[in-house]
Design a protein around this motif. Structure first.
Motif, PDB file in Angstrom:
ATOM      1  N   GLU A 147      46.044  43.196  45.143  1.00 19.21           N
ATOM      2  CA  GLU A 147      47.195  43.126  44.149  1.00 19.21           C
ATOM      3  C   GLU A 147      48.466  42.548  43.542  1.00 19.21           C
ATOM      4  O   GLU A 147      48.378  41.415  44.598  1.00 19.21           O
ATOM      5  N   GLY A 203      48.282  45.440  38.809  1.00 20.04           N
ATOM      6  CA  GLY A 203      47.438  46.380  39.252  1.00 20.04           C
ATOM      7  C   GLY A 203      46.433  45.693  40.487  1.00 20.04           C
ATOM      8  O   GLY A 203      47.067  44.558  41.303  1.00 20.04           O
ATOM      9  N   PRO A 204      45.607  46.646  40.994  1.00 26.46           N
ATOM     10  CA  PRO A 204      44.565  46.858  42.524  1.00 26.46           C
ATOM     11  C   PRO A 204      44.137  45.260  41.523  1.00 26.46           C
ATOM     12  O   PRO A 204      43.755  45.344  40.355  1.00 26.46           O
ATOM     13  N   GLY A 250      40.900  45.217  42.211  1.00 25.91           N
ATOM     14  CA  GLY A 250      39.591  46.160  42.707  1.00 25.91           C
ATOM     15  C   GLY A 250      38.671  45.399  43.903  1.00 25.91           C
ATOM     16  O   GLY A 250      37.398  45.424  43.506  1.00 25.91           O
ATOM     17  N   ASN A 301      41.228  47.497  35.723  1.00 23.99           N
ATOM     18  CA  ASN A 301      42.051  47.540  36.754  1.00 23.99           C
ATOM     19  C   ASN A 301      43.627  47.628  36.226  1.00 23.99           C
ATOM     20  O   ASN A 301      44.269  48.319  37.145  1.00 23.99           O
ATOM     21  N   PRO A 309      50.869  49.366  42.929  1.00 23.47           N
ATOM     22  CA  PRO A 309      49.463  49.496  42.867  1.00 23.47           C
ATOM     23  C   PRO A 309      48.791  49.903  43.805  1.00 23.47           C
ATOM     24  O   PRO A 309      47.952  51.206  44.113  1.00 23.47           O
ATOM     25  N   VAL A 310      48.835  49.256  45.222  1.00 26.48           N
ATOM     26  CA  VAL A 310      47.623  50.167  46.355  1.00 26.48           C
ATOM     27  C   VAL A 310      48.651  51.282  46.139  1.00 26.48           C
ATOM     28  O   VAL A 310      48.485  52.406  46.987  1.00 26.48           O
ATOM     29  N   LYS A 322      41.512  54.939  45.619  1.00 23.72           N
ATOM     30  CA  LYS A 322      40.568  54.497  44.217  1.00 23.72           C
ATOM     31  C   LYS A 322      41.223  53.755  42.898  1.00 23.72           C
ATOM     32  O   LYS A 322      42.815  54.257  43.047  1.00 23.72           O
ATOM     33  N   PRO A 323      40.830  53.190  42.516  1.00 26.82           N
ATOM     34  CA  PRO A 323      42.028  52.286  41.357  1.00 26.82           C
ATOM     35  C   PRO A 323      42.149  54.082  40.168  1.00 26.82           C
ATOM     36  O   PRO A 323      41.461  54.023  39.852  1.00 26.82           O
ATOM     37  N   ASP A 324      42.783  53.861  40.020  1.00 28.95           N
ATOM     38  CA  ASP A 324      43.586  54.889  38.428  1.00 28.95           C
ATOM     39  C   ASP A 324      44.743  55.098  38.253  1.00 28.95           C
ATOM     40  O   ASP A 324      45.371  54.568  38.239  1.00 28.95           O
ATOM     41  N   ALA A 325      43.847  53.794  36.702  1.00 30.43           N
ATOM     42  CA  ALA A 325      44.919  53.103  36.292  1.00 30.43           C
ATOM     43  C   ALA A 325      46.148  53.550  35.419  1.00 30.43           C
ATOM     44  O   ALA A 325      47.329  53.469  35.006  1.00 30.43           O
TER      45      ALA A 325
END
Ligand SMILES: NC(=O)c1ccc[n+]([C@@H]2O[C@H](COP(=O)([O-])OP(=O)(O)OC[C@H]3O[C@@H](n4cnc5c(N)ncnc54)[C@H](OP(=O)(O)O)[C@@H]3O)[C@@H](O)[C@H]2O)c1
Length: 312
Positions: free
Chosen positions: A71, A94-95, A97, A112, A129-130, A259-262
């Protein structure tokens, strides 16, 4: 450093503390749909040492050498073909990914990333982010949370735990939490009503009728938690998929993977910037200290998150 190479923290082989090293690697460019981010800060996570040791090599098969870090927060340096959400100079977080955030420049799928709120500095942005997203998703993983539910959070002083305590409290739950002696007051300040100093008291003697256990510690803490669960209660574990094998028959034990979730990240970052969600950076380190910080993250807990500040 020249324009074509950059600093990175990488592993050439799986191993202990010495396996992570700082090296020069080629600077990437943004592929279609990506932006190239000049990294200003990167969050240190438990996954870093688990990857380094090879503990998760089946879930995350790697081609070595591999750059660690998952991240970041930074500034858009280059926009790839077809990428349209950001412009050069935008602050983003962000992460990524995958792996590779511990480098001066990282190419990231733009989906992401979110814009960093103006009132949030890069070090605090990289802490979110994480952990903030994983804490939210793990809290809701077993089903909706109802006011009055009893929720026990193990590892409440850590990266995920600090956010989870606040989310559970905001949802109206009665929050039980475990922390070491030095971190009890911190966890109470986040909204846990029953904070159990696990160095001096067994949580089983305080917690009972628990509807949901969030297990951010694992091992014997997980094994001892079934006895405090209400009949239809669930345990959500983030540390290892071994929760599935360790779930007694007739009980509900769930392995969680974030799970990534912007959209969720954008909301949580805004809450931190507005001051309605506390995000704690317990330790900020310089780039050269990242390999040691990855190891300290495994051996020496502190409150909140560890973040690498690339300007130090
Ligand atoms: N599956 C996923 O998608 C996912 C996503 C993110 C993270 N994770 C994993 O989730 C776990 C937690 O992550 P994190 O970033 O929150 O880790 P962290 O920041 O290192 O926090 C762990 C906390 O656990 C506490 N602790 C240690 N032993 C304990 C015990 N016996 N009882 C109660 N608390 C104890 C420590 O605080 P004290 O000093 O108070 O003990 C520490 O702050 C890690 O294993 C991480 O790899 C998984």
């Amino acid at each position: 450093m020249t324009a074509t190479t950059q600093r990175a923290v990488l592993i050439r082989a799986y191993g202990g503390a010495d396996a992570a090293e700082i090296a020069q690697i080629a600077r990437p460019t943004a592929a279609p749909g990506q932006v190239l981010v000049r990294v200003r800060a990167a969050g240190v996570n438990g996954l870093d040492w688990k990857v380094r040791e090879g503990f998760v090599r089946e879930a995350f098969p790697l081609r070595l050498p591999a750059v660690l870090g998952i991240e970041l927060a930074g500034v858009v340096e280059e926009v790839g073909a077809g990428a349209s959400r950001f412009r050069i100079g935008d602050r983003v977080m962000g992460p990524i990914g995958g792996l590779g955030a511990y480098a001066d420049f990282v190419a990231v799928d733009e989906a992401n990333l979110v814009r960093t709120p103006p009132d949030l500095d890069d070090v605090h942005a990289a802490a979110i982010p994480v952990a903030a997203v994983a804490a939210w998703q793990s809290l809701h993983h077993a089903g909706p949370i109802a006011a009055g539910q009893r929720i026990l959070i193990h590892g409440a002083a850590g990266g995920l735990g600090g956010y989870a305590v606040q989310y559970a409290r905001q949802a109206g739950a009665e929050v039980f939490a475990t922390a070491s002696t030095a971190h009890v007051d911190y966890v109470r300040s986040l909204g846990a009503v029953h904070v159990i100093d696990y160095l001096n008291e067994r949580f089983e003697s305080v917690a009972e009728g628990i509807d949901l256990v969030l297990d951010y510690v694992g091992g014997e803490v997980l094994d001892r938690s079934w006895q405090v669960l209400a009949k239809n209660g669930a345990i959500v574990g983030t540390t290892s998929p071994d929760i599935l094998a360790r779930t007694p028959s007739g009980r509900r034990g769930l392995w969680f993977m974030n799970k990534p979730d912007a959209a969720l990240l954008e909301r949580l970052a805004a809450e931190v910037a507005q001051g309605t969600l506390v995000s704690t950076v317990g330790e900020a380190v310089g780039f050269d200290d990242i390999p040691a910080a990855i190891e300290r993250n495994r051996t020496a807990p502190r409150i909140g998150k560890v973040v690498a500040d690339f300007s130090r």
